[in-house]
Design an enzyme around this catalytic site. Structure first.
Site, PDB file in Angstrom:
ATOM      1  N   LEU A  56       0.824  -1.202   0.000  1.00 51.99           N
ATOM      2  CA  LEU A  56       0.000   0.000   0.000  1.00 51.99           C
ATOM      3  C   LEU A  56       0.859   1.253   0.000  1.00 51.99           C
ATOM      4  O   LEU A  56       1.699   1.428   0.872  1.00 51.99           O
ATOM      5  CB  LEU A  56      -0.928  -0.001   1.214  1.00 51.99           C
ATOM      6  N   ASP A  57       0.654   2.087  -0.981  1.00 51.34           N
ATOM      7  CA  ASP A  57       1.259   3.421  -1.052  1.00 51.34           C
ATOM      8  C   ASP A  57       2.774   3.394  -0.880  1.00 51.34           C
ATOM      9  O   ASP A  57       3.352   4.245  -0.223  1.00 51.34           O
ATOM     10  CB  ASP A  57       0.617   4.332  -0.010  1.00 51.34           C
ATOM     11  N   SER A  58       3.431   2.396  -1.451  1.00 50.37           N
ATOM     12  CA  SER A  58       4.885   2.323  -1.335  1.00 50.37           C
ATOM     13  C   SER A  58       5.533   3.315  -2.291  1.00 50.37           C
ATOM     14  O   SER A  58       4.937   3.771  -3.256  1.00 50.37           O
ATOM     15  CB  SER A  58       5.376   0.905  -1.623  1.00 50.37           C
ATOM     16  N   ARG A  81      -2.154   3.808  -4.660  1.00 51.06           N
ATOM     17  CA  ARG A  81      -1.604   5.141  -4.448  1.00 51.06           C
ATOM     18  C   ARG A  81      -2.788   6.035  -4.080  1.00 51.06           C
ATOM     19  O   ARG A  81      -3.718   6.181  -4.857  1.00 51.06           O
ATOM     20  CB  ARG A  81      -0.902   5.657  -5.711  1.00 51.06           C
TER      21      ARG A  81
END
Length: 86
Positions: A56-58, A81
């Protein structure tokens, strides 16, 4: 209750890593350690074999991430994102 839902296949846990790795510049050793520690934790604490990787959202997505995830035993991965629509 939670453990029973996992055992019955009614709840699927995602993640399989200790913390979210930096996927933009993956380090082979750190990635393997993340997965090994995370899988051991989920197996020990929840009795679950995690097949869904969660990133998640890396920060970034290196082109080798799908190969690393597959070789680590994940059947698929979930990523997102977040966008501010305000």
């Amino acid at each position: 209750f939670f453990d029973q839902m996992v055992r019955d296949g009614r709840l699927e846990l995602t993640g399989g890593m200790h913390v979210m790795p930096d996927l933009n510049i993956p380090s082979g050793e750190s990635f393997v350690r993340q997965v090994a520690h995370g899988r051991q934790f989920f197996e020990r604490e929840c009795g679950a074999n995690i097949t869904a990787g969660w990133t998640l959202d890396s920060f970034g997505h290196h082109p080798q991430v799908p190969q690393l995830m597959a070789k680590s035993g994940f059947d698929y991965t979930v990523f997102q994102r977040l966008i501010n629509k305000g």
